[in-house]
Motif scaffolding. Structure first.
Motif, PDB file in Angstrom:
ATOM      1  N   LEU A  93      10.345  40.789   6.556  1.00  0.00           N
ATOM      2  CA  LEU A  93      10.642  39.513   6.686  1.00  0.00           C
ATOM      3  C   LEU A  93      10.238  38.510   5.772  1.00  0.00           C
ATOM      4  CD1 LEU A  93      10.796  38.841  10.534  1.00  0.00           C
ATOM      5  CD2 LEU A  93      13.122  39.230   9.135  1.00  0.00           C
ATOM      6  N   VAL A  94       8.943  38.721   5.351  1.00  0.00           N
ATOM      7  CA  VAL A  94       8.363  38.023   4.409  1.00  0.00           C
ATOM      8  C   VAL A  94       8.958  38.137   2.944  1.00  0.00           C
ATOM      9  CG1 VAL A  94       6.253  37.588   3.247  1.00  0.00           C
ATOM     10  CG2 VAL A  94       6.187  37.561   5.671  1.00  0.00           C
ATOM     11  N   LEU A  95       9.004  39.405   2.600  1.00  0.00           N
ATOM     12  CA  LEU A  95       9.722  39.633   1.511  1.00  0.00           C
ATOM     13  C   LEU A  95      10.945  39.273   1.215  1.00  0.00           C
ATOM     14  CD1 LEU A  95       8.272  43.391   0.959  1.00  0.00           C
ATOM     15  CD2 LEU A  95       7.433  41.220  -0.186  1.00  0.00           C
ATOM     16  N   VAL A  96      11.759  39.289   2.454  1.00  0.00           N
ATOM     17  CA  VAL A  96      13.268  38.940   2.406  1.00  0.00           C
ATOM     18  C   VAL A  96      13.100  37.541   2.226  1.00  0.00           C
ATOM     19  CG1 VAL A  96      15.209  38.563   3.826  1.00  0.00           C
ATOM     20  CG2 VAL A  96      14.106  40.594   3.588  1.00  0.00           C
ATOM     21  N   PHE A  97      12.384  36.653   2.839  1.00  0.00           N
ATOM     22  CA  PHE A  97      12.699  35.185   2.774  1.00  0.00           C
ATOM     23  C   PHE A  97      11.606  34.497   1.977  1.00  0.00           C
ATOM     24  CE2 PHE A  97      14.343  36.250   7.169  1.00  0.00           C
ATOM     25  CZ  PHE A  97      15.636  35.641   6.845  1.00  0.00           C
ATOM     26  N   VAL A  98      10.758  34.999   1.257  1.00  0.00           N
ATOM     27  CA  VAL A  98       9.704  34.353   0.305  1.00  0.00           C
ATOM     28  C   VAL A  98      10.439  33.445  -0.469  1.00  0.00           C
ATOM     29  CG1 VAL A  98       9.770  36.318  -1.160  1.00  0.00           C
ATOM     30  CG2 VAL A  98       7.896  34.535  -1.187  1.00  0.00           C
ATOM     31  N   TYR A  99      11.407  33.887  -1.194  1.00  0.00           N
ATOM     32  CA  TYR A  99      12.139  32.894  -2.058  1.00  0.00           C
ATOM     33  C   TYR A  99      12.981  31.798  -1.496  1.00  0.00           C
ATOM     34  CZ  TYR A  99      12.937  31.579  -7.107  1.00  0.00           C
ATOM     35  OH  TYR A  99      13.050  30.814  -8.047  1.00  0.00           O
ATOM     36  N   PRO A 100      13.772  32.235  -0.482  1.00  0.00           N
ATOM     37  CA  PRO A 100      14.452  31.151  -0.013  1.00  0.00           C
ATOM     38  C   PRO A 100      13.643  30.153   0.599  1.00  0.00           C
ATOM     39  CG  PRO A 100      15.471  33.356   0.574  1.00  0.00           C
ATOM     40  CD  PRO A 100      14.239  33.483  -0.065  1.00  0.00           C
ATOM     41  N   MET A 101      12.265  30.414   0.988  1.00  0.00           N
ATOM     42  CA  MET A 101      11.613  29.292   1.668  1.00  0.00           C
ATOM     43  C   MET A 101      11.123  28.403   0.544  1.00  0.00           C
ATOM     44  SD  MET A 101       9.257  30.988   4.948  1.00  0.00           S
ATOM     45  CE  MET A 101       8.730  32.268   3.943  1.00  0.00           C
ATOM     46  N   ARG A 102      10.682  29.107  -0.869  1.00  0.00           N
ATOM     47  CA  ARG A 102      10.450  28.232  -1.790  1.00  0.00           C
ATOM     48  C   ARG A 102      11.684  27.297  -1.956  1.00  0.00           C
ATOM     49  NH1 ARG A 102       8.049  29.809  -7.734  1.00  0.00           N
ATOM     50  NH2 ARG A 102       7.587  27.694  -8.368  1.00  0.00           N
ATOM     51  N   ILE A 103      12.588  27.629  -2.061  1.00  0.00           N
ATOM     52  CA  ILE A 103      13.975  26.714  -2.345  1.00  0.00           C
ATOM     53  C   ILE A 103      14.107  25.681  -1.275  1.00  0.00           C
ATOM     54  CG2 ILE A 103      16.475  26.728  -2.621  1.00  0.00           C
ATOM     55  CD1 ILE A 103      16.441  29.563  -3.607  1.00  0.00           C
ATOM     56  N   VAL A 104      13.890  25.878  -0.066  1.00  0.00           N
ATOM     57  CA  VAL A 104      13.787  24.966   0.838  1.00  0.00           C
ATOM     58  C   VAL A 104      12.732  23.834   0.356  1.00  0.00           C
ATOM     59  CG1 VAL A 104      13.587  24.475   3.238  1.00  0.00           C
ATOM     60  CG2 VAL A 104      14.945  26.287   2.564  1.00  0.00           C
ATOM     61  N   PHE A 105      11.703  24.281   0.267  1.00  0.00           N
ATOM     62  CA  PHE A 105      10.467  23.207  -0.021  1.00  0.00           C
ATOM     63  C   PHE A 105      10.690  22.536  -1.220  1.00  0.00           C
ATOM     64  CE2 PHE A 105       7.746  25.998   2.952  1.00  0.00           C
ATOM     65  CZ  PHE A 105       7.692  24.957   4.013  1.00  0.00           C
ATOM     66  N   ALA A 106      11.335  23.133  -2.327  1.00  0.00           N
ATOM     67  CA  ALA A 106      11.471  22.581  -3.520  1.00  0.00           C
ATOM     68  C   ALA A 106      12.503  21.363  -3.437  1.00  0.00           C
ATOM     69  CB  ALA A 106      12.106  23.510  -4.595  1.00  0.00           C
ATOM     70  N   VAL A 107      13.405  21.694  -2.644  1.00  0.00           N
ATOM     71  CA  VAL A 107      14.937  20.750  -2.378  1.00  0.00           C
ATOM     72  C   VAL A 107      14.085  19.632  -1.686  1.00  0.00           C
ATOM     73  CG1 VAL A 107      16.943  20.268  -1.102  1.00  0.00           C
ATOM     74  CG2 VAL A 107      16.533  22.370  -2.495  1.00  0.00           C
ATOM     75  N   LEU A 108      13.167  19.763  -0.604  1.00  0.00           N
ATOM     76  CA  LEU A 108      12.666  18.776   0.200  1.00  0.00           C
ATOM     77  C   LEU A 108      11.972  17.968  -0.691  1.00  0.00           C
ATOM     78  CD1 LEU A 108      11.634  17.452   2.788  1.00  0.00           C
ATOM     79  CD2 LEU A 108       9.829  19.247   2.829  1.00  0.00           C
ATOM     80  N   PHE A 109      11.019  18.437  -1.407  1.00  0.00           N
ATOM     81  CA  PHE A 109      10.170  17.780  -2.406  1.00  0.00           C
ATOM     82  C   PHE A 109      10.729  16.896  -3.422  1.00  0.00           C
ATOM     83  CE2 PHE A 109       6.746  20.420  -0.736  1.00  0.00           C
ATOM     84  CZ  PHE A 109       5.565  19.430  -0.528  1.00  0.00           C
ATOM     85  N   ALA A 110      11.849  17.546  -3.815  1.00  0.00           N
ATOM     86  CA  ALA A 110      12.848  16.734  -4.894  1.00  0.00           C
ATOM     87  C   ALA A 110      13.563  15.518  -4.090  1.00  0.00           C
ATOM     88  CB  ALA A 110      13.911  17.830  -5.183  1.00  0.00           C
ATOM     89  N   SER A 111      13.986  15.821  -2.912  1.00  0.00           N
ATOM     90  CA  SER A 111      14.695  14.533  -2.077  1.00  0.00           C
ATOM     91  C   SER A 111      13.512  13.563  -1.804  1.00  0.00           C
ATOM     92  CB  SER A 111      15.104  15.225  -0.556  1.00  0.00           C
ATOM     93  OG  SER A 111      15.560  14.225   0.127  1.00  0.00           O
ATOM     94  N   LEU A 112      12.595  14.057  -1.730  1.00  0.00           N
ATOM     95  CA  LEU A 112      11.475  13.029  -1.174  1.00  0.00           C
ATOM     96  C   LEU A 112      10.763  12.110  -2.366  1.00  0.00           C
ATOM     97  CD1 LEU A 112       8.948  14.756   1.493  1.00  0.00           C
ATOM     98  CD2 LEU A 112      10.855  13.141   1.652  1.00  0.00           C
ATOM     99  N   SER A 113      10.782  12.841  -3.731  1.00  0.00           N
ATOM    100  CA  SER A 113      10.409  12.166  -4.794  1.00  0.00           C
ATOM    101  C   SER A 113      11.541  11.531  -5.783  1.00  0.00           C
ATOM    102  CB  SER A 113       9.704  13.285  -5.572  1.00  0.00           C
ATOM    103  OG  SER A 113      10.580  14.313  -6.286  1.00  0.00           O
ATOM    104  N   ASN A 114      12.841  11.539  -4.907  1.00  0.00           N
ATOM    105  CA  ASN A 114      14.029  11.145  -5.910  1.00  0.00           C
ATOM    106  C   ASN A 114      14.190  11.752  -7.242  1.00  0.00           C
ATOM    107  OD1 ASN A 114      16.271   9.421  -6.015  1.00  0.00           O
ATOM    108  ND2 ASN A 114      15.055   7.935  -7.337  1.00  0.00           N
ATOM    109  N   GLY A 115      13.982  13.034  -7.154  1.00  0.00           N
ATOM    110  CA  GLY A 115      14.173  14.000  -8.219  1.00  0.00           C
ATOM    111  C   GLY A 115      12.986  14.283  -9.275  1.00  0.00           C
ATOM    112  N   PHE A 116      11.736  13.521  -8.940  1.00  0.00           N
ATOM    113  CA  PHE A 116      10.783  13.735  -9.877  1.00  0.00           C
ATOM    114  C   PHE A 116      10.153  15.322  -9.891  1.00  0.00           C
ATOM    115  CE2 PHE A 116       6.123  14.031 -10.403  1.00  0.00           C
ATOM    116  CZ  PHE A 116       6.110  13.456 -11.677  1.00  0.00           C
TER     117      PHE A 116
END
Length: 239
Positions: A93-116
């Motif tokens: 499960l870790v190997l399957v979801f490692v990159y999708p989880m990073r995408i989720v966090f990347a979108v979260l920080f992009a949203s919170l920082s208004n794209g910074f």
């Protein structure tokens, strides 16, 4: 979720534990290099550095599960068929979801920082928001469920392991804490499916509710620990 002061039965590293450690290390390597390349200019270097928050959040999340498995291995030293199956499932499960989880966090920080902070993920519609919450819920919830099953397996083996009264209370605490993760993740998934992914819902806080629900874990953990301390205080001193 550690249990300080309790004896360690897994004092020797087993092949299973070594394999899990190596697999988690490989997952972190994938997290760092997947889809990336060595910067060749100052602009590319700056862009890579702005991705550090998403990497750090993903890193901490994966380390949380690695630490939980390491703690479980050291405390109970189980290396039977059920332990191997669950540990291998955790690695899968870790190997399957490692990159999708990073995408989720990347979108979260992009949203919170208004794209910074760059997302490097194109959001084409509001449905993509629900998809991200569903992905994270399945990933986080399934990993938490496997950890809960590992501690449940240790509970089933409590008599063979010779756990005393204090150890049994601490084991129940760890079991409950891990079980809260899939429970909250399931609520988040149901909310993501129920809340319409439309412009109207996006204008308020409803579309983000499946993500906000995870903050309840920060509230539930102290409650569980406080209840555990009360149970421990009721034990006879000789226990």
């Amino acid at each position: 979720m550690g249990m300080p002061g309790l004896p360690e039965r897994g004092d020797k590293t087993t092949r299973l534990e070594a394999f899990v450690d190596a697999a988690f290390a490989f997952a972190l390597t994938l997290l760092a290099i997947a889809g990336d390349h060595i910067p060749t200019s100052g602009e590319e270097l700056w862009s890579a550095l702005r991705g550090l928050p998403a990497y750090a959040a993903s890193f901490l999340l994966i380390v949380r599960f690695w630490s939980g498995h390491a703690e479980w291995s050291r405390r109970y030293g189980l290396d039977d068929a059920a332990s191997r199956r669950l540990s291998l499932l955790l690695v899968f499960l870790v190997l399957v979801f490692v990159y999708p989880m990073r995408i989720v966090f990347a979108v979260l920080f992009a949203s919170l920082s208004n794209g910074f902070f760059p997302a490097n993920f194109a959001m084409t519609s509001f449905r993509d928001v629900s998809l991200l919450f569903l992905t994270f819920g399945v990933a986080f919830g399934s990993l938490g469920a496997v950890m809960a099953l590992l501690y449940r397996h240790a509970w089933r083996e409590r008599d063979r392991l010779g756990l005393d009264a204090r150890e049994r209370i601490e084991l129940r605490m760890a079991w409950l804490q891990w079980a809260l993760i899939p429970a909250v993740a399931l609520v988040s998934i149901l909310l993501a499916l129920a809340i319409p992914a439309t412009r109207d819902s996006a204008s308020g806080w409803l579309l983000g509710l499946p993500g906000f629900i995870y903050f309840t874990l920060n509230l539930a953990t102290p409650v569980v620990r406080r209840a555990t301390r009360r149970q421990l205080a009721l034990l006879p001193r000789e226990a």
